[in-house]
Design a protein around this motif. Sequence first.
Motif, PDB file in Angstrom:
ATOM      1  N   ALA A 481       1.074  -1.113   0.054  1.00  0.00           N
ATOM      2  CA  ALA A 481      -0.056  -0.007   0.410  1.00  0.00           C
ATOM      3  C   ALA A 481       0.711   1.346  -0.331  1.00  0.00           C
ATOM      4  N   THR A 482       0.444   2.785  -0.323  1.00  0.00           N
ATOM      5  CA  THR A 482       1.212   3.353  -0.458  1.00  0.00           C
ATOM      6  C   THR A 482       0.360   4.643  -0.345  1.00  0.00           C
ATOM      7  N   ILE A 483       1.106   6.026   0.611  1.00  0.00           N
ATOM      8  CA  ILE A 483       0.581   6.422   0.772  1.00  0.00           C
ATOM      9  C   ILE A 483       1.026   8.198  -0.786  1.00  0.00           C
ATOM     10  N   VAL A 484       0.471   9.118  -0.534  1.00  0.00           N
ATOM     11  CA  VAL A 484       1.278   9.853  -1.669  1.00  0.00           C
ATOM     12  C   VAL A 484       0.893  11.111  -0.879  1.00  0.00           C
ATOM     13  N   SER A 485       1.313  12.130  -1.141  1.00  0.00           N
ATOM     14  CA  SER A 485       1.742  13.119  -0.452  1.00  0.00           C
ATOM     15  C   SER A 485       0.953  14.436  -0.279  1.00  0.00           C
ATOM     16  N   PRO A 486       0.591  14.544   1.097  1.00  0.00           N
ATOM     17  CA  PRO A 486      -0.888  15.337   0.682  1.00  0.00           C
ATOM     18  C   PRO A 486      -0.996  16.975   0.312  1.00  0.00           C
ATOM     19  N   LEU A 487       0.525  17.465   0.949  1.00  0.00           N
ATOM     20  CA  LEU A 487       0.442  18.556   0.763  1.00  0.00           C
ATOM     21  C   LEU A 487       1.989  19.086  -0.671  1.00  0.00           C
ATOM     22  N   VAL A 511       6.543  10.294   7.939  1.00  0.00           N
ATOM     23  CA  VAL A 511       7.208  11.924   7.595  1.00  0.00           C
ATOM     24  C   VAL A 511       6.672  13.079   7.886  1.00  0.00           C
ATOM     25  N   ALA A 512       7.072  14.541   7.668  1.00  0.00           N
ATOM     26  CA  ALA A 512       6.483  15.620   7.684  1.00  0.00           C
ATOM     27  C   ALA A 512       6.958  16.185   6.256  1.00  0.00           C
ATOM     28  N   ILE A 513       5.959  17.596   6.250  1.00  0.00           N
ATOM     29  CA  ILE A 513       5.760  18.259   5.228  1.00  0.00           C
ATOM     30  C   ILE A 513       6.045  19.620   5.544  1.00  0.00           C
ATOM     31  N   GLU A 514       6.926  20.415   5.330  1.00  0.00           N
ATOM     32  CA  GLU A 514       7.165  21.748   5.252  1.00  0.00           C
ATOM     33  C   GLU A 514       5.889  22.289   3.837  1.00  0.00           C
ATOM     34  N   ILE A 596       4.588  22.914   9.641  1.00  0.00           N
ATOM     35  CA  ILE A 596       6.047  21.490   9.555  1.00  0.00           C
ATOM     36  C   ILE A 596       4.867  20.577  10.257  1.00  0.00           C
ATOM     37  N   THR A 597       4.150  19.698   9.322  1.00  0.00           N
ATOM     38  CA  THR A 597       2.881  19.232   9.247  1.00  0.00           C
ATOM     39  C   THR A 597       3.524  17.899   9.109  1.00  0.00           C
ATOM     40  N   PRO A 598       3.452  16.739  10.087  1.00  0.00           N
ATOM     41  CA  PRO A 598       3.557  15.768  10.532  1.00  0.00           C
ATOM     42  C   PRO A 598       2.416  14.793   9.323  1.00  0.00           C
ATOM     43  N   VAL A 599       2.238  12.933   8.837  1.00  0.00           N
ATOM     44  CA  VAL A 599       2.108  12.312   8.175  1.00  0.00           C
ATOM     45  C   VAL A 599       1.745  11.161   9.479  1.00  0.00           C
ATOM     46  N   VAL A 600       0.951  11.073  10.024  1.00  0.00           N
ATOM     47  CA  VAL A 600       1.783   9.598  10.880  1.00  0.00           C
ATOM     48  C   VAL A 600       0.951   8.743  10.484  1.00  0.00           C
ATOM     49  N   ILE A 601       1.345   7.217  10.477  1.00  0.00           N
ATOM     50  CA  ILE A 601       0.590   5.763  10.023  1.00  0.00           C
ATOM     51  C   ILE A 601       0.468   5.920  12.072  1.00  0.00           C
ATOM     52  N   THR A 602      -0.898   6.047  12.536  1.00  0.00           N
ATOM     53  CA  THR A 602      -1.841   5.275  14.406  1.00  0.00           C
ATOM     54  C   THR A 602      -0.943   4.471  14.323  1.00  0.00           C
ATOM     55  N   LYS A 619       6.301  17.756  -4.282  1.00  0.00           N
ATOM     56  CA  LYS A 619       4.531  17.096  -5.180  1.00  0.00           C
ATOM     57  C   LYS A 619       3.270  16.774  -4.050  1.00  0.00           C
ATOM     58  N   ILE A 620       2.352  17.365  -4.881  1.00  0.00           N
ATOM     59  CA  ILE A 620       1.131  16.846  -4.287  1.00  0.00           C
ATOM     60  C   ILE A 620       0.937  15.631  -5.265  1.00  0.00           C
ATOM     61  N   GLY A 621       0.495  14.423  -4.764  1.00  0.00           N
ATOM     62  CA  GLY A 621       0.135  13.071  -5.082  1.00  0.00           C
ATOM     63  C   GLY A 621       2.108  11.914  -5.466  1.00  0.00           C
ATOM     64  N   GLU A 622       2.381  12.963  -4.690  1.00  0.00           N
ATOM     65  CA  GLU A 622       4.135  12.074  -5.393  1.00  0.00           C
ATOM     66  C   GLU A 622       4.135  11.110  -3.897  1.00  0.00           C
ATOM     67  N   ASP A 623       4.972   9.263  -3.893  1.00  0.00           N
ATOM     68  CA  ASP A 623       5.097   8.230  -3.081  1.00  0.00           C
ATOM     69  C   ASP A 623       5.340   9.674  -1.932  1.00  0.00           C
ATOM     70  N   ILE A 624       5.072   9.241  -0.721  1.00  0.00           N
ATOM     71  CA  ILE A 624       5.513   8.955   0.534  1.00  0.00           C
ATOM     72  C   ILE A 624       6.376   7.973   1.416  1.00  0.00           C
ATOM     73  N   ILE A 625       5.421   7.110   1.316  1.00  0.00           N
ATOM     74  CA  ILE A 625       5.532   6.520   2.472  1.00  0.00           C
ATOM     75  C   ILE A 625       4.925   4.795   1.877  1.00  0.00           C
ATOM     76  N   LYS A 626       5.209   3.857   1.968  1.00  0.00           N
ATOM     77  CA  LYS A 626       4.935   2.492   1.518  1.00  0.00           C
ATOM     78  C   LYS A 626       5.169   1.161   2.506  1.00  0.00           C
ATOM     79  N   VAL A 627       3.837   0.920   2.725  1.00  0.00           N
ATOM     80  CA  VAL A 627       3.732  -0.260   3.616  1.00  0.00           C
ATOM     81  C   VAL A 627       4.467  -1.573   3.115  1.00  0.00           C
ATOM     82  N   MET A 628       5.059  -1.914   3.366  1.00  0.00           N
ATOM     83  CA  MET A 628       5.560  -3.591   2.803  1.00  0.00           C
ATOM     84  C   MET A 628       5.183  -5.160   4.415  1.00  0.00           C
ATOM     85  N   LYS A 629       4.309  -5.536   4.125  1.00  0.00           N
ATOM     86  CA  LYS A 629       3.402  -5.845   5.205  1.00  0.00           C
ATOM     87  C   LYS A 629       4.801  -7.873   5.386  1.00  0.00           C
TER      88      LYS A 629
END
Length: 629
Positions: A481-487, A511-514, A596-602, A619-629
């Motif tokens: 699963a992939t999470i993209v940048s919200p900002l 991650v965190a985004i400025e 600075i804006t944290p994007v956290v998997i709780t 940029k918005i929509g670019e991959d920032i996190i990938k989850v590997m189970k």
Amino acid sequence: MNYKELANKIIDQVGGEKNVKSLTHCATRLRFNLKDDQKPNEETLKKTPGVMGVVNKGGQYQVIIGSDVGSVYKEIINQTNISSDGEDEKAEEDKRSTFSKVIDTITGIFTPILPAITAAGMLKAVLSLLVVFNVVTPDSQNYQIVDFMADAAFYFLPILLAVSSAQKFKANMFLAMMVGGILLHPTFVAMVTAAKETGDAIQLFGLPISAVSYSSSVIPIILSVWFMSYVEPIADRISPKAIKFFSKPLITIFVVGTVSLVVLGPIGYLISDAISNGITALESVSPWIVPLLVGTFTPLLVATGTHYGLVPIGINNRMTLGYDTVIYPGMLASNVSQGAAAIGVGIKSKDSTVKQLAYSAGLTGLFGITEPALYGVNLRFKTPLYAAMIGGAVGGLFMGILRVRNFSGGSPGLLTLPSYIGDDTLSFFYFACIGAVISIVVTFIATLFLYKDPVSEDTSDPSETEELSTNSQSDLNISGATIVSPLEGTLHNLKQVDDGMFSEEILGQGVAIEPSEGIVHSPVNGTVSAIFDSKHAIGITSEEGIELLIHVGIDTVQLNGEGYEYSIEKDQKVQIGDKLIQFDLAGIKSKGFKMITPVVITNSAEVGDILTTNDGPIKIGEDIIKVMK
């Protein structure tokens, strides 16, 4: 432990001797003031044997060592020319936040005097115990001698604080002690007593002096030495070179002494009195609130190095009321809970290395030194931290309801339980013991229930393991699963966030985004699971079951929604790219808030390995996190 080798490695990893402005230490931490806090190799430091953790907070770069900190400190001082008083030939601009400066100042002033306060408090506790068991009587000389020995640190507290304040404010230590002596001089004390009895005014050249006693006071001397740090350089500049030797101290003491007696002393007294009256008022309404909060959240304050902000409140309560019912009882519940959580991990873990560390750290935690348990075990595994917060809350609530009184401070733990002996009764001591036991038992049970080794032993049949893994993945279906940048902005590691809840990954990995623009877009396909009245954050659960928190800015909850606007509602379905929040980036920044804006998997502990993109423009929509189970 080879202290010499460890000291050498620490100095090398914090950027070398030239990067260190000054160094002090407390019970468990080396506290560096660095010229550039970006130079240290933090990851290498954390992995160095003998180092339990690293915290960059409150204006200090703190390296957690544990009970061996004194020996490591001595080796560093022996090997280097590092100053312990903070003096630096070239003064540099201090770019720290006001909050960081305040915490650093409080820590620097109160840490050095704690041994004297602890010794005095424990003497008082022993004396109360001797009275309770009829070994001595209050009329005996034995009692009176031990009593004035213990009272010495409390009565002359302004002089002790004058020394540490002078070191912190870079003022002349001996002139500062003289100011403390002015506030405590027997002639002044006699004048105050007479003024209270007759109603006559005390005046110095027509200036009114309040009839106030400053023995055992805290704030007046700190304000006075702070003021002296400004007066002394002026006295130095205006004094002719030929007579500067005596004119500089003459001007300094006369000005500071006068202003202290006429203005600063009374102001400090009023502040102290207001704090004690506020605590008394709070006790009369809801005496359990503050001990409950302190018992719950002290681990997070310790993690960020800001717990010393509470110490002066407890000391002030004891100096003005004779006891503290809010800070130290709550800290007692919290500290023993930290120790119990670590011991619980030691019992449940199957990893021999974890067991050894957990038992050792847990024992010191029970005795009041919590950093080894907090950094070595509880923060590392998260669930024992939650258990400790639960136990600390329950114990703090119990002691708050019963208004348990602490009479002499010390490092809150089992060894300082005698500090709850006072008022010629053992009742507060018994209640403190019961509160500590409640905290330990609740935490221990919660730890056994919550904690699981992060990597279980591979003793099962390979086919069963594969089947279990397959079932787990099918339940959440999150592998890949992939999470993209919200900002749009600049991507950073969470450690760049000036908030321990995020930088220490207490809430989860991410991650965190400025941000460079004021719009938050959905980083996943899913459902809005949480919104807030302050509109500064949003929770989203992805279709795969990943729980995300997007927190726009640090401490922005204080704005109460000003500058923020939601574009969604709770339980609304969202797609990648949908507009979630619009915020006034420039306006919020202008109020002094960091964006600075944290994007956290709780639910990081449940989803598996989390891979993040490297720092840099995003940029918005670019991959920032990938989850590997």
